[in-house]
Design a protein around this motif. Structure first.
Motif, PDB file in Angstrom:
ATOM      1  N   ASP A 242     -16.799 -16.884 -64.210  1.00 34.67           N
ATOM      2  CA  ASP A 242     -17.331 -17.974 -63.315  1.00 34.67           C
ATOM      3  C   ASP A 242     -18.570 -17.568 -62.622  1.00 34.67           C
ATOM      4  N   LEU A 243     -19.618 -18.091 -62.962  1.00 38.32           N
ATOM      5  CA  LEU A 243     -21.120 -17.824 -62.675  1.00 38.32           C
ATOM      6  C   LEU A 243     -21.452 -17.945 -61.337  1.00 38.32           C
ATOM      7  N   THR A 244     -22.082 -16.823 -60.643  1.00 34.74           N
ATOM      8  CA  THR A 244     -22.948 -17.156 -59.711  1.00 34.74           C
ATOM      9  C   THR A 244     -24.263 -17.077 -59.480  1.00 34.74           C
ATOM     10  N   GLU A 245     -25.052 -16.506 -60.846  1.00 34.67           N
ATOM     11  CA  GLU A 245     -26.345 -16.622 -61.050  1.00 34.67           C
ATOM     12  C   GLU A 245     -26.418 -16.464 -62.455  1.00 34.67           C
ATOM     13  N   VAL A 246     -27.691 -17.156 -63.061  1.00 36.97           N
ATOM     14  CA  VAL A 246     -27.963 -17.045 -64.498  1.00 36.97           C
ATOM     15  C   VAL A 246     -29.607 -16.589 -64.396  1.00 36.97           C
ATOM     16  N   VAL A 247     -30.136 -15.591 -64.939  1.00 37.04           N
ATOM     17  CA  VAL A 247     -31.395 -15.494 -64.909  1.00 37.04           C
ATOM     18  C   VAL A 247     -32.006 -15.231 -66.420  1.00 37.04           C
ATOM     19  N   ARG A 248     -33.478 -15.804 -66.633  1.00 38.72           N
ATOM     20  CA  ARG A 248     -33.865 -15.576 -67.855  1.00 38.72           C
ATOM     21  C   ARG A 248     -35.598 -15.256 -67.514  1.00 38.72           C
ATOM     22  N   THR A 249     -35.695 -13.997 -68.016  1.00 42.65           N
ATOM     23  CA  THR A 249     -37.237 -13.524 -67.787  1.00 42.65           C
ATOM     24  C   THR A 249     -37.769 -13.464 -69.093  1.00 42.65           C
ATOM     25  N   THR A 250     -38.967 -14.030 -68.860  1.00 43.44           N
ATOM     26  CA  THR A 250     -39.802 -13.976 -70.293  1.00 43.44           C
ATOM     27  C   THR A 250     -41.274 -13.741 -70.037  1.00 43.44           C
ATOM     28  N   VAL A 251     -42.149 -13.279 -70.977  1.00 38.15           N
ATOM     29  CA  VAL A 251     -43.436 -13.312 -70.785  1.00 38.15           C
ATOM     30  C   VAL A 251     -44.242 -14.426 -71.689  1.00 38.15           C
ATOM     31  N   GLU A 252     -44.945 -15.225 -70.791  1.00 38.14           N
ATOM     32  CA  GLU A 252     -45.544 -16.392 -71.622  1.00 38.14           C
ATOM     33  C   GLU A 252     -47.019 -16.382 -70.890  1.00 38.14           C
ATOM     34  N   ASP A 253     -47.823 -16.447 -72.040  1.00 40.12           N
ATOM     35  CA  ASP A 253     -49.450 -16.772 -71.648  1.00 40.12           C
ATOM     36  C   ASP A 253     -49.734 -15.595 -70.822  1.00 40.12           C
ATOM     37  N   ASP A 254     -49.284 -14.297 -70.928  1.00 39.18           N
ATOM     38  CA  ASP A 254     -49.577 -13.222 -70.020  1.00 39.18           C
ATOM     39  C   ASP A 254     -49.186 -13.267 -68.619  1.00 39.18           C
ATOM     40  N   GLU A 255     -48.068 -14.222 -68.056  1.00 40.87           N
ATOM     41  CA  GLU A 255     -47.472 -14.236 -66.976  1.00 40.87           C
ATOM     42  C   GLU A 255     -45.976 -13.885 -67.170  1.00 40.87           C
ATOM     43  N   LEU A 256     -45.501 -13.367 -66.275  1.00 35.41           N
ATOM     44  CA  LEU A 256     -43.991 -12.790 -66.297  1.00 35.41           C
ATOM     45  C   LEU A 256     -43.430 -14.050 -65.736  1.00 35.41           C
ATOM     46  N   VAL A 257     -42.244 -14.766 -66.378  1.00 37.31           N
ATOM     47  CA  VAL A 257     -41.803 -15.915 -65.907  1.00 37.31           C
ATOM     48  C   VAL A 257     -40.554 -15.682 -65.373  1.00 37.31           C
ATOM     49  N   VAL A 258     -39.768 -15.982 -64.417  1.00 41.55           N
ATOM     50  CA  VAL A 258     -38.456 -15.580 -64.273  1.00 41.55           C
ATOM     51  C   VAL A 258     -37.946 -17.150 -63.717  1.00 41.55           C
ATOM     52  N   ARG A 259     -36.694 -17.298 -64.545  1.00 43.99           N
ATOM     53  CA  ARG A 259     -36.339 -18.758 -64.176  1.00 43.99           C
ATOM     54  C   ARG A 259     -34.656 -18.189 -63.853  1.00 43.99           C
ATOM     55  N   THR A 260     -34.186 -18.725 -62.598  1.00 44.85           N
ATOM     56  CA  THR A 260     -32.957 -18.419 -62.016  1.00 44.85           C
ATOM     57  C   THR A 260     -32.247 -19.491 -61.561  1.00 44.85           C
ATOM     58  N   TRP A 261     -30.919 -19.601 -61.917  1.00 48.19           N
ATOM     59  CA  TRP A 261     -29.928 -20.758 -61.381  1.00 48.19           C
ATOM     60  C   TRP A 261     -28.892 -20.127 -60.754  1.00 48.19           C
ATOM     61  N   ARG A 262     -28.610 -20.916 -59.633  1.00 46.56           N
ATOM     62  CA  ARG A 262     -27.268 -20.650 -58.908  1.00 46.56           C
ATOM     63  C   ARG A 262     -26.488 -22.040 -58.583  1.00 46.56           C
ATOM     64  N   PRO A 263     -25.174 -21.919 -58.704  1.00 46.63           N
ATOM     65  CA  PRO A 263     -24.520 -23.142 -58.338  1.00 46.63           C
ATOM     66  C   PRO A 263     -24.847 -24.064 -57.216  1.00 46.63           C
ATOM     67  N   GLY A 264     -25.049 -25.392 -57.450  1.00 45.32           N
ATOM     68  CA  GLY A 264     -25.389 -26.303 -56.517  1.00 45.32           C
ATOM     69  C   GLY A 264     -26.774 -26.236 -56.258  1.00 45.32           C
ATOM     70  N   ARG A 265     -27.797 -25.459 -57.119  1.00 42.76           N
ATOM     71  CA  ARG A 265     -29.023 -25.536 -56.977  1.00 42.76           C
ATOM     72  C   ARG A 265     -29.763 -25.864 -58.318  1.00 42.76           C
ATOM     73  N   PRO A 266     -30.989 -26.386 -58.463  1.00 41.77           N
ATOM     74  CA  PRO A 266     -31.481 -26.623 -59.656  1.00 41.77           C
ATOM     75  C   PRO A 266     -32.178 -25.280 -59.999  1.00 41.77           C
ATOM     76  N   VAL A 267     -32.567 -25.321 -61.320  1.00 46.35           N
ATOM     77  CA  VAL A 267     -33.226 -23.902 -61.873  1.00 46.35           C
ATOM     78  C   VAL A 267     -34.537 -23.842 -61.079  1.00 46.35           C
ATOM     79  N   ARG A 268     -34.945 -22.650 -60.825  1.00 45.57           N
ATOM     80  CA  ARG A 268     -36.123 -22.208 -59.963  1.00 45.57           C
ATOM     81  C   ARG A 268     -36.782 -21.101 -60.860  1.00 45.57           C
ATOM     82  N   THR A 269     -38.180 -21.572 -60.906  1.00 45.28           N
ATOM     83  CA  THR A 269     -38.980 -20.611 -61.819  1.00 45.28           C
ATOM     84  C   THR A 269     -40.231 -20.213 -61.056  1.00 45.28           C
ATOM     85  N   LEU A 270     -40.340 -18.727 -61.164  1.00 44.83           N
ATOM     86  CA  LEU A 270     -41.429 -17.898 -60.517  1.00 44.83           C
ATOM     87  C   LEU A 270     -42.165 -17.607 -61.669  1.00 44.83           C
ATOM     88  N   ARG A 271     -43.618 -17.383 -61.410  1.00 43.06           N
ATOM     89  CA  ARG A 271     -44.572 -16.984 -62.245  1.00 43.06           C
ATOM     90  C   ARG A 271     -45.231 -15.950 -61.600  1.00 43.06           C
TER      91      ARG A 271
END
Length: 160
Positions: A129-158
C-alpha cells in the motif's frame, strides 16, 4: 495518532498511469532491489530482494520467517529502492516507493500468487500500500524529482 492515506498499486496505476508505467519499467529493469524496514529497536534494516508484479499488483515475497518479513509483521512501514544499475548515469532514473506492507494470509490468495510467480509455497507475500512514489532523474543538466502521494497529482521539482 495520524492516519496516512495509502493506495494499492492498481489504484496508483489507475490514478497516474504514465508515472506508474515508468516506475514499473524501472523495477523490471533489474531483478534485485533494496528494501528498508524497521528493526524491533527502531533502527533501519536494508535488505536485498526481488519486487514483482504478479496479478498486476506490486508484491514482495520472502522466505518463511526471514528477518525482513518479521520486521514488516511488527511494523509494516517500508521503503523500496529500485536497483539504480551500473555506473552513475542512473539509467532510467532513481525510483523509490514507500508505504505499508500488508501480508497476504489467505491461503487461496497465497496460492494464486504462488501460481502466478511459478514458485512453490511456503513464502511470505506482502502487498504494498503506497504512501509515496518518487522518481529522480537528471535531464538537460537539471535534477528532476517527480513525487506522487495518494489523492494528489504528480508534482515535479527541477533544480540546476
Amino acid at each position: 495518532m495520524t492516519t496516512t492515506t495509502t493506495m494499492t498499486w492498481p489504484e496508483f496505476q489507475q490514478a497516474e498511469p504514465e508515472f506508474a508505467a515508468t516506475v514499473r519499467e524501472r523495477f523490471g529493469k533489474y531483478t534485485h532491489h533494496v528494501l528498508a524496514t524497521l528493526r524491533k529497536d527502531g533502527s533501519p534494516r536494508l535488505s536485498g530482494l526481488e519486487a514483482k508484479f504478479p496479478l498486476d499488483e506490486l508484491v514482495l515475497t520472502m522466505m518463511p520467517d526471514s528477518r525482513k518479513a518479521l520486521d514488516l509483521r511488527r511494523d509494516p512501514r517500508f521503503s523500496l529502492l529500485a536497483n539504480p544499475g551500473e555506473g552513475t548515469a542512473m539509467g532510467g532514473g532513481d525510483v523509490r516507493v514507500s508505504g505499508r506492507a500488508v501480508e497476504v494470509t489467505d491461503r487461496a490468495t497465497q496460492e494464486r500468487f504462488a501460481e502466478a510467480l511459478g514458485a512453490p509455497l511456503p513464502f511470505h507475500v506482502y502487498r504494498l500500500d503506497l504512501t509515496e512514489v518518487v522518481r529522480t532523474t537528471v535531464e538537460d543538466d537539471e535534477l528532476v524529482v517527480r513525487t506522487w502521494r495518494p489523492g494528489r497529482p504528480v508534482r515535479t521539482l527541477r533544480r540546476t
